[in-house]
Write a protein that holds these residues in place. Structure first.
Motif, PDB file in Angstrom:
ATOM      1  N   GLY A 105      74.465 -16.370 122.471  1.00 28.91           N
ATOM      2  CA  GLY A 105      73.659 -16.535 123.680  1.00 28.91           C
ATOM      3  C   GLY A 105      72.666 -17.659 123.507  1.00 28.91           C
ATOM      4  N   VAL A 106      71.429 -17.306 123.139  1.00 20.09           N
ATOM      5  CA  VAL A 106      70.395 -18.326 122.987  1.00 20.09           C
ATOM      6  C   VAL A 106      70.567 -19.108 121.692  1.00 20.09           C
ATOM      7  N   GLY A 107      71.313 -18.566 120.724  1.00 21.60           N
ATOM      8  CA  GLY A 107      71.538 -19.290 119.473  1.00 21.60           C
ATOM      9  C   GLY A 107      70.487 -19.060 118.411  1.00 21.60           C
ATOM     10  N   PHE A 108      69.491 -18.237 118.698  1.00 27.98           N
ATOM     11  CA  PHE A 108      68.415 -17.892 117.767  1.00 27.98           C
ATOM     12  C   PHE A 108      68.237 -16.381 117.745  1.00 27.98           C
ATOM     13  N   VAL A 109      67.732 -15.872 116.625  1.00 27.90           N
ATOM     14  CA  VAL A 109      67.457 -14.445 116.518  1.00 27.90           C
ATOM     15  C   VAL A 109      66.357 -14.239 115.481  1.00 27.90           C
TER      16      VAL A 109
END
Length: 323
Positions: free
Chosen positions: A46-50
């Motif tokens: 999704g956003v590419g970050f976690v």
């Protein structure tokens, strides 16, 4: 059914639970592996970050390493230049200092980037031991923990993608080791206090994507990191106590045929004068596959041409560094 991740703005938070550093990897249940795998896949596709909470890397290790490298950055410029990447770098060393504005990530060419760094790939290579004797032991302890966490994230990602559990871990064996060759690097970034007045053509870190597989990012409390979300808006990736921020890099996006997203991010100049006048530090563990690994889309498509991990890094470095 996977437990949904919580949200912090537009960047999800995944609790590593029994997969954190310091816990026995094989002691985690199958359900725990799949919970983490689903959370990581949802975030990085999704956003590419976690944000990872309960990651298990001791706060003392992070602080010891940050303090040691901050001591290096406080040295006079002539001493720091003795350890410059251009002076020290060779196949046996692969460590070195990067002076401010040598590395430019902004693709527009409009900005100078006020950031100096120390780049470390080889734990046995040249380090400023005589000036900062605590740097090597703190580095070794911290890298050992980063390797453990990285392998657990890579294993969970493989599960989340429906691949063999060791698909990624088997191709990342040389992280910060001399053999096999591998481009993984631990680097600390120092953003010095900004000049007064602040010129219009400076920034702290230009918008870019990371080059490798994944990145583990440890921020201080100063803030400034922004991530471009799925709607194309810049979102503040605020420092979150007790977490490490993980993002996907270009090679992982290429490998997964765009199922995982390498997201653009930047570090902006803060609005608060007190933060403009203070140093900012971040520590990044940039993870890459072993040099000879041929990265090609796992679905067999032609969405990205095959490239070795080493060649991709060389191509990207050539575009980044100002000589």
């Amino acid at each position: 059914m996977a437990v949904p991740s919580s949200l912090d703005g537009n960047i999800p938070v995944v609790n590593m639970g029994s997969l954190g550093v310091g816990k026995e990897e094989e002691g985690a249940s199958e359900a725990e592996w799949h919970r983490v795998a689903q959370g990581l896949y949802d975030a990085l596709s999704g956003v590419g970050f976690v944000y990872l909470s309960h990651h298990g890397i001791p706060e003392a290790q992070i602080n010891n390493y940050t303090n040691a490298t901050a001591a290096f950055f406080s040295l006079d410029q002539q001493t720091k230049d003795k350890y410059s990447l251009s002076e020290c770098n060779n196949d046996d060393n692969q460590n070195g200092y990067i002076v401010a504005d040598r590395e430019r990530l902004d693709k527009t060419g409009r900005f100078s980037e006020l950031r100096e760094s120390y780049y470390m790939r080889n734990l046995e290579g040249v380090l400023p031991d005589s000036e900062v004797p605590q740097i090597r032991p703190s580095l070794k302890a911290f890298v050992a923990s980063c390797r453990i966490l990285t392998n657990r994230v890579l294993r969970a990602l493989a599960l989340g993608l429906g691949l063999q559990e060791d698909f990624f871990t088997s191709t990342h064996r040389g992280m910060c080791l001399e053999s096999p060759r591998n481009g993984t690097v631990l680097r600390i970034n120092h953003y010095p206090p900004l000049p007064v007045p602040i010129p219009d053509n400076v920034t702290r870190c230009g918008a870019h994507t990371d080059y490798g597989s994944i990145t583990l990012l440890f921020q201080d409390s100063m803030g400034g990191l922004q991530v471009r979300n799925v709607d194309g808006m810049w979102v503040d990736a605020e420092p979150k106590a007790g977490t490490v921020l993980v993002n996907a890099g270009d090679l992982l996006q290429m490998w997964t045929a765009n199922r995982i997203v390498a997201t653009e991010h930047r570090v902006v100049i803060p609005k608060e004068e007190s933060r403009q006048r203070a140093s900012r530090y971040s520590v990044a563990f940039f993870v890459s596959p072993d040099d000879e690994v041929l990265v090609r889309p796992i679905d067999g498509s032609t969405s990205h041409p095959p490239v070795t991990a080493r060649q991709h890094l060389l191509d990207m470095y050539a575009k980044t560094y100002q000589y």
